[in-house]
Design an enzyme around this catalytic site. Structure first.
Site, mmCIF file in Angstrom:
data_model
loop_
_atom_site.group_PDB
_atom_site.id
_atom_site.type_symbol
_atom_site.label_atom_id
_atom_site.label_comp_id
_atom_site.label_asym_id
_atom_site.label_seq_id
_atom_site.Cartn_x
_atom_site.Cartn_y
_atom_site.Cartn_z
ATOM 1 N N GLU A 259 26.349 -31.521 24.718
ATOM 2 C CA GLU A 259 25.423 -31.901 23.639
ATOM 3 C C GLU A 259 24.025 -31.719 24.206
ATOM 4 O O GLU A 259 23.595 -32.516 25.049
ATOM 5 C CB GLU A 259 25.642 -33.363 23.234
ATOM 6 C CG GLU A 259 26.992 -33.639 22.625
ATOM 7 C CD GLU A 259 27.123 -33.125 21.200
ATOM 8 O OE1 GLU A 259 26.126 -32.608 20.656
ATOM 9 O OE2 GLU A 259 28.224 -33.225 20.647
ATOM 10 N N CYS A 293 17.237 -35.800 20.583
ATOM 11 C CA CYS A 293 17.659 -34.399 20.556
ATOM 12 C C CYS A 293 17.462 -33.809 19.166
ATOM 13 O O CYS A 293 17.224 -32.629 19.015
ATOM 14 C CB CYS A 293 19.115 -34.295 20.972
ATOM 15 S SG CYS A 293 20.183 -35.395 20.051
ATOM 16 N N GLU A 394 11.616 -27.119 23.524
ATOM 17 C CA GLU A 394 11.791 -28.546 23.240
ATOM 18 C C GLU A 394 10.765 -29.364 24.026
ATOM 19 O O GLU A 394 10.705 -29.280 25.248
ATOM 20 C CB GLU A 394 13.203 -28.982 23.639
ATOM 21 C CG GLU A 394 13.492 -30.408 23.228
ATOM 22 C CD GLU A 394 14.851 -30.910 23.695
ATOM 23 O OE1 GLU A 394 15.209 -30.654 24.862
ATOM 24 O OE2 GLU A 394 15.534 -31.575 22.905
#
Ligand code: NDP
Length: 501
Positions: A259, A293, A394
């Site tokens: 993940e 996330c 990110e």
């Protein structure tokens, strides 16, 4: 178990191996820091390879032991349900520890801790509903059926941003399936993990079924992933670390669940209910200080409403109350770690250098209520183009890039133009647009007119570089099982041994 105090005067924790609370074999420790105060508040064992060996051996021994392997699936499920009850009783205390350790808002951690028991109830209930199949096989005199068997020792590696929630997403299905666990929490959020570990003991999990080793991923990660007795690795974290874990696991032919990160698009069409969309975009990027996330770190806004949207967004963003994350009234807390604080500020500078226009925030928060904490002002950039680094990489902080688009096709093209594919949001009143985009967006989760909703009932995971496998929902338990095909001959005669049956 916390021993009263270390020489520093801070609480000194121990790790859980084979049912005992132990120091690292080498005696080393490290400090866990409170991001709001910017100072150390607890001492944690710094595990080494000897500790990894002890923990994996304990988990392997427990996997084979009658105390665990001999439990019926119903009895296993009951243990998980009892655990759920204990977590519910301890929710407030654990939430407060998480906030001290990672600086996230008490309101968010409390909501997570109150919700976590549902995963243990759900997978506890599922433990005795995993069934094999009898296959109507095409060979006369043969019975063929399948068994669903646990894998063995599962290593769970988790990040700091939602420490107990993300561990739960792994531990609940893995234990329901009959595996045993070695869990390595983030070095920045070990305290809540160790407090959580006590509850497994209290409700009667046999020793060694859940082990917790604390320390640095750079020191023990490789040893955990490549240990020959580890059957599977379930990892949540950044994509660069995830790639390393995947490469190491591949060398040993081990299954992984990954993940990883995201660069999710929150897409606002001109027919959207604008105030809702503004609140949705704010919740996607400033809630949890952008340290999720699923952060909607790119707002794609239809050009005809761009200016009005930006004006409303900036007005709402400006009202965000920053400060002590333990206060119910705080809306934006600190960044969890010193390195992450520096990284977010770096990205703000990168965006400015690339030519984006900063219309809100744009640096370290100097407000008195932020004290010595690691705070970044809620930040919004306009004039962002899809290829800029701020639109591709990110950040994991409260930094939003706004990108205009003209029509649906362009929105989809920009949204999909990243290496990630974790989530996306769509704001529209058109049911046709909603369906069309839910099909075209390359993301494991698509929200329409909402954002950041997750549940134990619904699968969660990434497309593309955002990950492999799914957590939560019915299918998640399959990530921790392997299927065996059993053949039984009922005729009792071995035919020509030189020809395959
Ligand atoms: P990292 O990738 O830095 O760390 C994640 C975990 O991996 C930590 O426990 C870390 O230990 C450990 N680790 C570090 N190096 C290794 C190694 N060589 N081998 C094995 N394990 C290692 O992520 P962060 O903790 O910084 O978390 C933020 C990231 O997590 C973001 O990218 C975010 O998007 C992602 N994330 C993904 C989610 C999802 O569900 N898709 C949910 C939440 C976060 P240590 O702390 O000691 O370094």
């Amino acid at each position: 178990m916390a021993s009263p105090v270390a020489a520093s005067g801070r609480p000194q924790y121990r790790m859980l191996i084979d049912g005992a609370w132990v120091e690292a074999a080498g005696g080393a420790t490290f400090e866990s820091e409170n991001p709001y105060l910017g100072s150390a508040w607890a001492e944690i064992p710094r595990a080494g390879s000897e500790d990894v060996e002890r923990a994996v051996s304990a988990a392997h021994k427990a996997f084979k032991s009658p105390a665990w392997a001999g439990l019926t699936p119903s009895a296993r499920g009951l243990l998980l349900c009892r655990l759920a009850e204990r977590i519910a009783e301890e929710a407030e205390r654990l939430a407060e520890i998480e906030t001290r350790d990672n600086g996230k808002l008490i309101t968010e951690m409390r909501a997570q801790l109150r919700y976590i028991p549902q995963w243990f109830h759900y997978f506890g209930g599922l433990a005795d509903k995993v069934e094999g199949r009898v296959i109507p096989i095409d060979k006369p005199g043969m019975i063929n059926f399948t068994r669903e068997e646990p894998l063995g020792v599962v290593v769970a590696i988790t990040p700091w941003n939602s420490p107990l929630m993300l561990a739960t997403w792994k531990l609940a299905p893995a234990l329901a399936a009959g595996n045993t666990i070695v869990w390595k929490p983030s070095e920045y959020s070990s305290v809540s993990a160790l407090e959580f570990g006590k509850l497994f003991e209290e409700v009667g999990f046999p020793p060694g079924v859940v082990n917790i080793v604390t320390g640095f991923g750079s020191e023990i990660g490789e040893a955990l992933v490549t240990h020959p007795r580890v059957a599977k690795v379930a990892f949540t974290g950044g994509d660069v670390t995830g790639q390393r874990v995947y490469e190491s696991a591949a060398r040993h032919i081990k299954p992984v669940t990954l993940e990883l990160g995201g660069k999710s698009a929150n897409i606002v069409f001109s027919d959207a209910e604008l105030d809702n969309a503004v609140r949705g975009v704010v919740s996607g990027i400033f809630a949890a200080t952008g340290q999720t996330c699923i952060a909607g770190s790119r707002a794609l806004v239809q050009r005809s409403i761009h200016d009005e949207f930006v004006e409303k967004l900036v007005a709402l963003g400006r009202t965000a109350r920053m400060g002590d994350p333990l206060l119910d009234t705080t809306q934006v807390g600190p960044i969890t770690t010193r390195p992450q604080f520096a990284k977010v500020l770096d990205y703000v500078e990168v965006a400015k250098t690339e030519g984006a226009t900063c219309v809100l925030g744009g640096g370290k928060a100097e407000r008195p209520e932020c004290g010595n904490g690691w705070f970044v002002e809620p930040t919004v950039f306009t004039n962002v183009t899809p290829s800029m680094r701020i639109a591709q990489e990110e950040v994991f902080g409260p930094v939003l890039s706004i990108i205009p688009f003209d029509d649906e096709d362009e929105a989809v093209a920009i949204a999909n133009n990243t290496q990630y594919g974790l989530a996306a949001g769509v704001w529209t009143q058109s049911i046709r647009t909603a369906f069309e985009l839910s099909e075209k967006l390359e993301a494991g989760t698509v929200w329409v007119n909402t954002y950041r909703a997750t549940s134990y009932l619904s699968p969660f995971g990434g497309y593309k570089r955002s990950g492999i496998g799914r957590e939560s929902g019915l299918t998640a338990i399959r990530e921790y099982l392997q299927e065996k095909s059993v053949w039984i001959d009922t005729i009792g005669q071995v035919a020509n041994p030189f020809v395959q049956r």
